[in-house]
Design an enzyme around this catalytic site. Structure first.
Site, PDB file in Angstrom:
ATOM      1  N   GLY A  46      -9.838   0.452   9.461  1.00 34.32           N
ATOM      2  CA  GLY A  46     -10.570  -0.477   8.734  1.00 34.32           C
ATOM      3  C   GLY A  46      -9.440  -1.514   8.307  1.00 34.32           C
ATOM      4  N   GLN A  51      -5.236  -7.507   2.760  1.00 36.83           N
ATOM      5  CA  GLN A  51      -4.095  -7.283   3.743  1.00 36.83           C
ATOM      6  C   GLN A  51      -3.708  -8.232   4.396  1.00 36.83           C
ATOM      7  OE1 GLN A  51      -6.595  -3.520   4.608  1.00 36.83           O
ATOM      8  NE2 GLN A  51      -4.447  -2.795   4.768  1.00 36.83           N
ATOM      9  N   CYS A  91      -2.816   3.771   5.440  1.00 34.31           N
ATOM     10  CA  CYS A  91      -2.972   2.330   5.258  1.00 34.31           C
ATOM     11  C   CYS A  91      -2.116   1.427   6.186  1.00 34.31           C
ATOM     12  CB  CYS A  91      -2.692   1.980   3.556  1.00 34.31           C
ATOM     13  SG  CYS A  91      -3.055   0.426   3.276  1.00 34.31           S
ATOM     14  N   LEU A  92      -2.654   0.455   6.540  1.00 29.04           N
ATOM     15  CA  LEU A  92      -1.928  -0.314   7.317  1.00 29.04           C
ATOM     16  C   LEU A  92      -0.701  -1.188   6.741  1.00 29.04           C
ATOM     17  CD1 LEU A  92      -4.718  -1.294   9.949  1.00 29.04           C
ATOM     18  CD2 LEU A  92      -2.971   0.538  10.433  1.00 29.04           C
ATOM     19  N   HIS A 133     -11.827   2.947   0.138  1.00 28.46           N
ATOM     20  CA  HIS A 133     -10.460   2.376   0.352  1.00 28.46           C
ATOM     21  C   HIS A 133     -10.338   0.996   0.662  1.00 28.46           C
ATOM     22  CE1 HIS A 133      -6.173   3.133   2.248  1.00 28.46           C
ATOM     23  NE2 HIS A 133      -6.363   1.783   2.795  1.00 28.46           N
ATOM     24  N   GLU A 134     -11.324   0.424   1.586  1.00 28.68           N
ATOM     25  CA  GLU A 134     -11.204  -1.082   1.767  1.00 28.68           C
ATOM     26  C   GLU A 134     -11.645  -1.838   0.483  1.00 28.68           C
ATOM     27  OE1 GLU A 134      -9.782  -1.672   4.134  1.00 28.68           O
ATOM     28  OE2 GLU A 134      -9.775   0.112   5.281  1.00 28.68           O
ATOM     29  N   HIS A 137      -9.088  -2.280  -1.799  1.00 24.31           N
ATOM     30  CA  HIS A 137      -7.995  -3.413  -1.462  1.00 24.31           C
ATOM     31  C   HIS A 137      -8.666  -4.697  -2.079  1.00 24.31           C
ATOM     32  CE1 HIS A 137      -4.824  -2.039   1.340  1.00 24.31           C
ATOM     33  NE2 HIS A 137      -5.879  -1.211   2.004  1.00 24.31           N
TER      34      HIS A 137
HETATM   35  O1  K1U Z   1      -6.735  -0.207   4.942  1.00 26.30           O
HETATM   36  C1  K1U Z   1      -6.080   0.056   5.863  1.00 26.30           C
HETATM   37  O2  K1U Z   1      -5.025  -0.165   5.958  1.00 26.30           O
HETATM   38  C2  K1U Z   1      -7.011   0.590   7.179  1.00 26.30           C
HETATM   39  C3  K1U Z   1      -6.857   2.349   7.071  1.00 26.30           C
HETATM   40  C4  K1U Z   1      -8.011   2.823   6.794  1.00 26.30           C
HETATM   41  C5  K1U Z   1      -8.138   4.093   6.280  1.00 26.30           C
HETATM   42  C6  K1U Z   1      -7.475   5.359   6.964  1.00 26.30           C
HETATM   43  C7  K1U Z   1      -7.811   6.610   6.441  1.00 26.30           C
HETATM   44  C8  K1U Z   1      -8.393   6.919   5.314  1.00 26.30           C
HETATM   45  C9  K1U Z   1      -8.759   5.753   4.513  1.00 26.30           C
HETATM   46  C10 K1U Z   1      -8.621   4.414   5.041  1.00 26.30           C
HETATM   47  C11 K1U Z   1      -6.164   2.830   8.522  1.00 26.30           C
HETATM   48  O3  K1U Z   1      -6.718   2.716   9.425  1.00 26.30           O
HETATM   49  S1  K1U Z   1      -4.795   3.661   8.413  1.00 26.30           S
HETATM   50  C12 K1U Z   1      -4.469   4.028  10.196  1.00 26.30           C
HETATM   51  C13 K1U Z   1      -5.703   5.153  10.575  1.00 26.30           C
HETATM   52  O4  K1U Z   1      -5.967   6.034   9.668  1.00 26.30           O
HETATM   53  C14 K1U Z   1      -5.812   5.607  11.930  1.00 26.30           C
HETATM   54  C15 K1U Z   1      -5.286   4.744  12.846  1.00 26.30           C
HETATM   55  C16 K1U Z   1      -5.698   5.121  14.561  1.00 26.30           C
HETATM   56  C17 K1U Z   1      -6.626   5.937  14.754  1.00 26.30           C
HETATM   57  C18 K1U Z   1      -7.164   6.720  13.790  1.00 26.30           C
HETATM   58  C19 K1U Z   1      -6.749   6.515  12.215  1.00 26.30           C
HETATM   59 ZN    ZN Z   2      -5.405   0.133   3.198  1.00 23.67          ZN
END
Ligand code: K1U
Ligand code: ZN
Length: 167
Positions: A46, A51, A91-92, A133-134, A137
């Site tokens: 996401g 972000q 979270c990225l 979560h998004e 943000h």
């Molecule tokens: O909002 C963001 O920064 C994105 C975030 C979304 C999220 C992940 C997990 C739970 C709630 C919200 C991410 O994508 S973090 C990276 C991640 O979860 C992932 C990366 C590669 C493959 C699978 C998952």
């Molecule tokens: Zn996030």
């Protein structure tokens, strides 16, 4: 298309409240394309416009294995929510940090797509967690702000150190 730079916690710009999109035009469609490319490249499931330092209510999500189910949410609203589930989140904007957060288990969402058409859908499991979560943000909330003050301070220190070492 372009890869966008992702703001890192504790950057105060992550606490900006996003404005609703008034017209879904070519500029918004380009932002959606760039955000999707950035999310897939990261990789993540996401990304919210906040972000990438664009303070408009735009989200991209793809929780599919094959990465072929892009969901675009513009001006999203949660109409109904039920249940409670505790899930591990990442979270990225807070790379390398994962922790558990309690959220609604099921949500009914209304949003505009990238043609400006309003649609509704029900989400559960990872997709429901990701939508909430998004949407946080867009309200200026980063998931670590649900953790204890002590954990937040440790995470902020770790992120600032990583930033210094990257310079
Ligand atoms: O909002 C963001 O920064 C994105 C975030 C979304 C999220 C992940 C997990 C739970 C709630 C919200 C991410 O994508 S973090 C990276 C991640 O979860 C992932 C990366 C590669 C493959 C699978 C998952
Ligand atoms: Zn996030």
């Amino acid at each position: 298309m372009a890869l966008l730079s992702i703001l890192k916690y504790p950057d105060p710009r992550l606490n900006t409240v996003a404005e609703p999109v008034t017209e879904v035009n070519q500029e918004i469609r380009q932002l959606v394309k760039d955000m999707a490319e950035t999310m897939y490249a990261a990789p993540g499931v996401g990304l919210a416009a906040t972000q990438v330092d664009v303070h408009k209510q735009v989200i991209v999500i793809d929780v599919s294995e094959a990465k072929d189910e892009l969901l675009v949410l513009i001006n999203p609203e949660i109409l109904e929510s039920s249940g409670e589930a505790e899930c591990e989140e990442g979270c990225l904007s807070v790379p390398g940090v994962f922790d558990r957060v309690v959220r609604s288990e099921n949500v009914r969402v209304s949003a505009l797509d990238d043609n400006g058409n309003r649609f509704q859908f029900d989400a559960r499991g990872v997709r429901a967690v990701c939508v909430q979560h998004e949407m946080d943000h867009l309200k200026g909330i980063v998931f670590v702000e649900y953790l204890s003050r002590l954990k937040q301070e440790r995470i902020a220190r770790k992120m600032r150190k990583a930033e210094r070492l990257a310079l």
